[in-house]
Each structure stands twice: as structure tokens, then as C-alpha cells.
Write a protein that holds these residues in place. Sequence first.
Motif, short mmCIF file in Angstrom:
data_model
loop_
_atom_site.label_atom_id
_atom_site.label_comp_id
_atom_site.label_asym_id
_atom_site.label_seq_id
_atom_site.Cartn_x
_atom_site.Cartn_y
_atom_site.Cartn_z
N GLY A 100 0.81 -1.21 0.00
CA GLY A 100 0.00 0.00 0.00
C GLY A 100 0.85 1.27 0.00
N ALA A 101 1.97 1.25 0.74
CA ALA A 101 2.86 2.41 0.76
C ALA A 101 3.50 2.62 -0.61
N LEU A 102 3.91 1.54 -1.27
CA LEU A 102 4.50 1.67 -2.60
C LEU A 102 3.48 2.21 -3.60
N LEU A 103 2.25 1.72 -3.52
CA LEU A 103 1.21 2.21 -4.44
C LEU A 103 0.89 3.68 -4.19
N GLY A 104 0.93 4.08 -2.91
CA GLY A 104 0.57 5.46 -2.58
C GLY A 104 1.68 6.46 -2.81
N LEU A 105 2.94 6.02 -2.66
CA LEU A 105 4.06 6.95 -2.73
C LEU A 105 4.77 6.97 -4.08
N PHE A 109 5.08 2.89 -9.85
CA PHE A 109 4.70 1.57 -9.33
C PHE A 109 3.19 1.40 -9.35
N ASN A 110 2.47 2.47 -9.04
CA ASN A 110 1.01 2.42 -9.05
C ASN A 110 0.48 2.18 -10.46
N ARG A 111 1.09 2.83 -11.45
CA ARG A 111 0.64 2.63 -12.83
C ARG A 111 0.91 1.22 -13.33
N ILE A 112 1.99 0.61 -12.85
CA ILE A 112 2.35 -0.73 -13.31
C ILE A 112 1.59 -1.81 -12.55
N VAL A 113 1.55 -1.69 -11.24
CA VAL A 113 0.99 -2.75 -10.39
C VAL A 113 -0.48 -2.49 -10.05
N ASP A 161 -4.96 4.65 -0.06
CA ASP A 161 -5.90 5.79 -0.05
C ASP A 161 -5.50 6.83 0.99
N GLY A 162 -5.06 6.36 2.17
CA GLY A 162 -4.66 7.30 3.21
C GLY A 162 -3.48 8.15 2.80
N ILE A 163 -2.51 7.56 2.12
CA ILE A 163 -1.34 8.31 1.68
C ILE A 163 -1.69 9.27 0.55
N ARG A 164 -2.52 8.81 -0.37
CA ARG A 164 -2.82 9.63 -1.55
C ARG A 164 -3.81 10.76 -1.25
N THR A 165 -4.48 10.70 -0.11
CA THR A 165 -5.44 11.75 0.24
C THR A 165 -4.91 12.70 1.31
N VAL A 166 -3.60 12.70 1.52
CA VAL A 166 -3.01 13.68 2.45
C VAL A 166 -3.28 15.08 1.88
N PRO A 167 -3.80 16.00 2.68
CA PRO A 167 -4.11 17.35 2.17
C PRO A 167 -2.89 18.01 1.54
N PRO A 168 -3.03 18.56 0.34
CA PRO A 168 -1.89 19.23 -0.30
C PRO A 168 -1.34 20.39 0.52
N ALA A 169 -2.20 21.03 1.34
CA ALA A 169 -1.73 22.15 2.15
C ALA A 169 -0.65 21.70 3.13
N LEU A 170 -0.78 20.50 3.68
CA LEU A 170 0.24 19.99 4.59
C LEU A 170 1.56 19.77 3.87
N LEU A 171 1.48 19.22 2.68
CA LEU A 171 2.70 19.00 1.89
C LEU A 171 3.35 20.33 1.52
N GLU A 172 2.53 21.34 1.25
CA GLU A 172 3.07 22.65 0.92
C GLU A 172 3.78 23.28 2.12
N VAL A 173 3.21 23.11 3.31
CA VAL A 173 3.85 23.62 4.53
C VAL A 173 5.19 22.93 4.74
N PRO A 195 -4.98 7.41 10.45
CA PRO A 195 -6.35 6.92 10.68
C PRO A 195 -6.82 5.95 9.60
N ALA A 196 -6.54 6.26 8.33
CA ALA A 196 -6.94 5.35 7.25
C ALA A 196 -6.17 4.04 7.33
N ILE A 197 -4.88 4.11 7.67
CA ILE A 197 -4.08 2.89 7.79
C ILE A 197 -4.63 2.02 8.92
N PHE A 198 -4.98 2.65 10.03
CA PHE A 198 -5.51 1.86 11.15
C PHE A 198 -6.84 1.22 10.78
N THR A 199 -7.65 1.93 10.00
CA THR A 199 -8.91 1.33 9.54
C THR A 199 -8.64 0.06 8.75
#
Length: 273
Positions: A100-105, A109-113, A161-173, A195-199
Motif C-alpha cells: 500500500g505504501a508503494l502504491l501510494g508513494l 509503481f502504481n501505474r504498473i501494479v 488511499d490514506g497516503i494519496r489523500t493527504v491534504p496538499p496544504a500539509l505538503l506545501e507547509v 487513521p486510514a491505515i488503522f482502519t
Amino acid sequence: MSAPASLSRDAAELAAVQPLRPVDRSRWRGLVLPAVAIALWALLSWLDVVNSALLVSPQKVLATAADQIVSGRLWRALGASLAREATGFLIGTASGLVLGALLGLWPLFNRIVGPSFNTFKQISLFAWIPLISVWFGLGDVAKVVFLSLAALVPVVVNTCDGIRTVPPALLEVARVYGFTRWQTLAQVVLPAALPAIFTGVYLALIYSWLATIGAEYLLVAGKGIGNTLIEGSEHFQMDLVIFGMFVIGLVGWLMNASARALERRLARWTGRA
């Protein structure tokens, strides 16, 4: 009068004036339906309305439970099931977190797998049983592989999903403050996705326990609580079947309650972070 004595008297007067906190009865409401069901079951058994071979009395189930507990058969069966469940859960969860981390980051890898995984997760879990039984037999290895598959999918989906939905504002900060890639991952992406990972991990725990019973039904070699149900069914011992169902439900409830308690602690920790 001394100051401590005056403070004690004021505290006592304040306690006497304040109304008593109402008792929270909401937590007990969930017991109403099981209590009614057990009372109805006992009444039907006592009135002999239903064939006693099909619906045994609560007293007989309790006697069977005492025999299973005292003889140690319950602990051997439950221990075998929980050992399989824990092994499959850990393998599936660890693999799911990595995938999941590889697909999200990693977009490449996400396009291939990603398309292959999306097809894989559409296949019913029980459709893998024939292939698993041919490759790994009917023993514990096959059951652990089956449970790992049950735990894998929800962890991968929720982690990605949890990694890919991190708010862009946080990444900008993080970019403004000059965080390195690893600092951004550890201090921004991971807390936001937690939270998404724990779910996903929570669902993997529940699914792997449900799959444990299914695996013991379909891959019948060895001991387990699912095999206890099979034994009761084959010998037409409905008391053993009902007892096994109670044990399965109780273990599932304990897992759910433990996961929810851990989730609340995690939420508090994430909020502080």
C-alpha cells in the motif's frame, strides 16, 4: 477556624449542592437484545415447542461448555485457531503496509501494479481455496496463506488511499519549511494517513478472524474452533455447535472492542501530533 478546615467544609457544601451525575445506561442497551433472545430460547426449550434435537436447552449448552473448558479441548482448539489467525494477520498486514505504501508513494509503481491489484481484489477470497489446497495442501500452511490474503486487501487499499489523500496544504507547509523527503514522510504523510491505515488494519483483524473459521471449514485438517463446529454437526450435537458459535462471537467481540479502544488512543495521539 483554620484555612484547611474551611476549605474542607466548603468542598463538602459544594458537593451537597451539586446534583448527582446521571448514570450512563447507554452502554448496557446493547445487552437487551441478547438477554431477550436467551430468555426466549430458554422459554421455548422449557415449553418443548421446538424439537429438542434441533434446539437444545441452555442448560445443556452450559454443561457442554463446562466439559469443553475443564477437559481443555476448548483451549486447544481456540489456541490453534488464534495462532493461525495471528500468523496470517501479521503476514498479510505487513505485506499490505509495504504494498500500500508503494502504491501510494510511487506513481510509476502504481501505474504498473495498480491495475493488476485492482483485478486481484475483485476475486472472491474463497475462490482461492482450490488453488491454495493444490499448492499448499490442507494443513496449517494453506490456512495461513488463506488468512494472509484475507488481511492483505483491506490494508493495501486503506494504506494507499490514506497516503494519496493527504491534504496538499500539509505538503506545501512541509516544502516551505524545507523538510527533506524522509521528514515529510515521517512527520506529515504518516500522521495524516494513520487513521486510514488503522482502519485497514482493523478490517484485516476482523476479516482474518472470519477467514479463520472459513479456512477450518474448507481445509479441515488439524484442530481449531471451526473443526469443533464440524464435529458437532457431524455427530448432530447441537449443544456443541451452539457453544462453538458463542465462542466465535465472543472472540470476535473482544477483538473488535480491543481494536476500538486502540483506535481511540491512536486518535488522541494523532490529534496531539
